[in-house]
Design a protein around this motif. Structure first.
Motif, mmCIF file in Angstrom:
data_model
loop_
_atom_site.group_PDB
_atom_site.id
_atom_site.type_symbol
_atom_site.label_atom_id
_atom_site.label_comp_id
_atom_site.label_asym_id
_atom_site.label_seq_id
_atom_site.Cartn_x
_atom_site.Cartn_y
_atom_site.Cartn_z
ATOM 1 N N ILE A 1 -18.691 18.024 -6.381
ATOM 2 C CA ILE A 1 -17.457 18.330 -5.721
ATOM 3 C C ILE A 1 -17.163 17.452 -4.531
ATOM 4 O O ILE A 1 -15.753 17.165 -4.430
ATOM 5 C CB ILE A 1 -17.622 19.865 -5.331
ATOM 6 N N LEU A 2 -17.986 17.427 -3.583
ATOM 7 C CA LEU A 2 -18.063 16.500 -2.492
ATOM 8 C C LEU A 2 -17.453 15.082 -2.484
ATOM 9 O O LEU A 2 -16.767 14.542 -2.081
ATOM 10 C CB LEU A 2 -19.185 16.884 -1.691
ATOM 11 N N LEU A 3 -18.300 14.547 -3.506
ATOM 12 C CA LEU A 3 -18.195 13.029 -3.940
ATOM 13 C C LEU A 3 -16.495 12.963 -4.514
ATOM 14 O O LEU A 3 -15.956 11.951 -4.239
ATOM 15 C CB LEU A 3 -19.113 12.907 -5.074
ATOM 16 N N ASP A 4 -16.108 14.072 -5.202
ATOM 17 C CA ASP A 4 -14.561 13.974 -5.387
ATOM 18 C C ASP A 4 -13.780 13.709 -4.420
ATOM 19 O O ASP A 4 -12.939 12.982 -4.317
ATOM 20 C CB ASP A 4 -14.516 15.148 -6.624
ATOM 21 N N ARG A 5 -13.963 14.728 -3.324
ATOM 22 C CA ARG A 5 -13.272 14.476 -2.172
ATOM 23 C C ARG A 5 -13.495 13.311 -1.541
ATOM 24 O O ARG A 5 -12.328 12.715 -0.763
ATOM 25 C CB ARG A 5 -13.716 15.777 -1.333
ATOM 26 N N LEU A 6 -14.456 12.946 -1.488
ATOM 27 C CA LEU A 6 -14.975 11.524 -0.830
ATOM 28 C C LEU A 6 -13.998 10.258 -1.570
ATOM 29 O O LEU A 6 -13.630 9.631 -0.928
ATOM 30 C CB LEU A 6 -16.389 11.358 -0.414
ATOM 31 N N LEU A 7 -14.256 10.306 -2.812
ATOM 32 C CA LEU A 7 -13.663 9.320 -3.552
ATOM 33 C C LEU A 7 -12.207 9.401 -3.463
ATOM 34 O O LEU A 7 -11.545 8.225 -3.243
ATOM 35 C CB LEU A 7 -13.967 9.568 -4.857
ATOM 36 N N TYR A 8 -11.464 10.765 -3.377
ATOM 37 C CA TYR A 8 -10.275 10.596 -3.086
ATOM 38 C C TYR A 8 -9.670 10.227 -2.054
ATOM 39 O O TYR A 8 -8.691 9.451 -1.692
ATOM 40 C CB TYR A 8 -9.861 12.081 -3.099
ATOM 41 N N LEU A 9 -10.515 10.121 -0.971
ATOM 42 C CA LEU A 9 -9.901 9.278 0.526
ATOM 43 C C LEU A 9 -10.394 8.145 0.287
ATOM 44 O O LEU A 9 -9.526 7.188 0.781
ATOM 45 C CB LEU A 9 -11.086 9.992 1.800
ATOM 46 N N ARG A 10 -11.201 7.382 -0.194
ATOM 47 C CA ARG A 10 -11.665 6.110 -0.527
ATOM 48 C C ARG A 10 -10.667 5.331 -1.271
ATOM 49 O O ARG A 10 -10.277 4.358 -1.050
ATOM 50 C CB ARG A 10 -12.996 6.012 -1.052
ATOM 51 N N GLU A 11 -10.175 6.214 -2.328
ATOM 52 C CA GLU A 11 -8.902 5.579 -3.138
ATOM 53 C C GLU A 11 -7.615 5.236 -2.207
ATOM 54 O O GLU A 11 -6.971 4.294 -2.921
ATOM 55 C CB GLU A 11 -8.577 6.568 -4.250
ATOM 56 N N GLN A 12 -7.600 5.940 -1.268
ATOM 57 C CA GLN A 12 -6.434 5.785 -0.335
ATOM 58 C C GLN A 12 -6.513 4.824 0.727
ATOM 59 O O GLN A 12 -5.693 4.638 1.670
ATOM 60 C CB GLN A 12 -5.788 7.190 0.216
ATOM 61 N N GLY A 13 -7.997 4.145 0.684
ATOM 62 C CA GLY A 13 -8.241 3.347 2.037
ATOM 63 C C GLY A 13 -8.753 3.952 2.996
ATOM 64 O O GLY A 13 -8.895 3.205 4.213
ATOM 65 N N PHE A 14 -8.900 5.265 3.327
ATOM 66 C CA PHE A 14 -9.511 5.963 4.456
ATOM 67 C C PHE A 14 -10.842 5.451 4.643
ATOM 68 O O PHE A 14 -11.783 5.311 3.939
ATOM 69 C CB PHE A 14 -9.159 7.405 4.455
ATOM 70 N N HIS A 15 -11.492 5.470 5.912
ATOM 71 C CA HIS A 15 -12.862 5.497 6.252
ATOM 72 C C HIS A 15 -13.443 6.996 6.254
ATOM 73 O O HIS A 15 -12.730 7.901 6.781
ATOM 74 C CB HIS A 15 -12.802 4.720 7.903
ATOM 75 N N CYS A 16 -14.626 7.041 5.593
ATOM 76 C CA CYS A 16 -15.044 8.526 5.342
ATOM 77 C C CYS A 16 -16.564 8.409 5.419
ATOM 78 O O CYS A 16 -17.295 7.365 4.840
ATOM 79 C CB CYS A 16 -14.494 9.162 4.172
#
Length: 468
Positions: free
Chosen positions: A397-412
């Motif tokens: 669940i948390l990896l999905d959220r982290l990947l969502y942010l990474r896909e849009q170019g954010f630092h996370c």
């Protein structure tokens, strides 16, 4: 007809036949060893079960390593005495660590304003405002909690008014800067500046339309940090969506909770990466299991005793509810925190009305109920397997959220900020529009200082998951 647990639990359930004798005969201490990866005194586990347990641990993000006493943390000397009022030690531990992370985000981004969504009674907001000097807007959907938070603020302000100059008594003085409290629910689809819907309960007051209000209450268009401490269900994904599409939000620090309440939109999956995986769906049971407290349960197994009885009580109550009304599922009943001290009829008489059922019409001392209660050791073994998988499900669940942010170019980054023995939902997702290296670099020093201030609170090792 009531179906007792033995026919569908370990012997005829989906578990591999080779596992069933070992699990059915295991003691609680042996199960604790399996759960913690330390074997089990005198237990002979099938190799396939050991491999399953090792794989489950290997697929999960490290949660930090709790050490020392299993007791909850004490009152923290690192938190000003006025900020410890009305706050349990567990919450003190959480707001102190998350607050210092937010202060580092504030310095790195140049933002001094924080929007705390799902603020509850305002404990984190008070620490951020009075303790750290940030400008805070606290948003809460329950109007009653908003009123309570404002009352606590006024109490603190009165105490500050009794002193001359800044109030001392802790590691740093307090500033007379109360949070601004807003009653309203978050609208995931609305623009950031208008994200509030009317609060709960109905009639609690109109929703404020400007969560970006400046220090003087006027809208100044500045950027903000957003945080949610144990944001329930879809609230966490909604906050991430607001961050992703709102340039006004410079960074977000989010701790999730109540994964069983996630919906398929926008809750899970968020990322295109996970959505494209075959079989990525998570059942209610899997999401509910991800909310469990693995470290606490391992300690409970090692301690044995009557506390383990509650699991069997809940399983038997579920069977009674299903037999009376098969449509009643996933009710989330909580008949009481001291269920282990009750007889099963007493427990059921508390729980059945919560499900809308009359205890007088359901036999609570039948032979079938007795047969279920005799299977307590099997229920405990089954719960242990669920606990083994819980961190892996939470990781997905948390990896999905982290990947969502990474896909849009954010630092996370994802980091275990709290001690998992006290705060099972201890993984904090941090995202920003600028690099996070300077933010993360100082957290080890903050943690060392805090551990020194929690006299009996165990220290922990932590690692960062930072796929930048």
């Amino acid at each position: 007809m009531l179906t007792p647990l033995p026919t569908g639990f370990l012997h005829r359930g989906p578990l591999p036949p080779a596992w069933q004798p070992a699990l059915a005969s295991a003691t609680p201490v042996q199960l604790a060893g399996l759960l913690g990866g330390r074997g089990g005194a005198g237990a002979t586990w099938p190799l396939s079960l050991l491999a399953f347990a090792a794989a489950a641990r290997g697929l999960a993000f490290p949660r930090g390593c709790p050490r020392g006493s299993p007791r909850p943390p004490c009152q923290s000397s690192q938190l000003h005495p006025l900020l410890r009022r009305h706050v349990k030690p567990k919450k003190q531990h959480e707001i102190q660590r998350l607050g210092k992370l937010l202060r580092r985000l504030s310095r790195a981004t140049g933002c001094e304003r924080v929007v705390d969504v799902g603020a509850g009674q305002g404990h984190l907001s008070r620490f951020l405002a009075f303790g750290l000097g940030l400008w805070v807007t606290a948003v809460e959907s329950d109007g009653r909690l908003v009123g309570l938070a404002e009352r606590f603020d006024q109490e603190l302000l009165r105490e500050l008014g009794k002193t001359r100059g800044p109030a001392h008594g802790g590691p740093c003085p307090l500033t007379p800067r109360a949070p601004q409290h807003l009653a309203g629910r978050l609208d995931p689809a609305a623009p950031w500046g208008e994200f509030l819907l009317p609060p709960d309960p109905p009639g609690a007051g109109p929703a404020a339309r400007n969560p970006l209000g400046g220090p003087g209450g006027s809208e100044d268009g500045g950027r903000v940090l957003v945080t949610g401490l144990h944001a329930c269900g879809d609230l966490g994904p909604a906050l991430l969506c607001h961050f992703a599409r709102s340039p006004a939000v410079a960074a977000v620090a989010l701790v999730g909770c109540c994964y069983m309440k996630l919906s398929t939109a926008p809750g899970y999956p968020l990322s295109a990466s996970v959505a494209a995986l075959p079989g990525h769906q998570l059942s209610y049971r899997a999401r509910e299991a991800a909310c469990h407290a693995l470290e606490e349960y391992e300690g409970r197994l090692r301690g044995g005793g009557a506390h383990l009885r509650a699991h069997c009580y809940r399983a038997a109550l579920e069977s009674l509810i299903r037999a009376a009304d098969p449509a009643k599922r996933h009710l989330g009943l909580q008949p009481g925190r001291k269920a282990h001290g009750l007889s099963f009829p007493q427990y059921a008489q508390l729980g059945l009305p919560l499900a809308g059922l009359d205890p007088a019409g359901i036999p609570l001392d039948s032979g079938a109920v007795g047969a279920m209660l005799e299977q307590q050791h099997k229920v405990v073994a089954f719960c242990t397997l669920g606990q083994l998988l819980a961190p892996a499900v939470e990781t997905l669940i948390l990896l999905d959220r982290l990947l969502y942010l990474r896909e849009q170019g954010f630092h996370c980054a994802l980091l275990p900020l709290f001690n998992p023995r006290f705060s099972p939902r201890n993984l904090v997702l941090v995202a920003a529009r600028t690099p996070l290296a300077t933010v993360l670099a100082g957290l080890d020093k903050d943690r060392e200082d805090e551990d020194l201030g929690e006299a009996e609170s165990p220290q922990e090792e932590q690692s960062f998951h930072n796929p930048q």
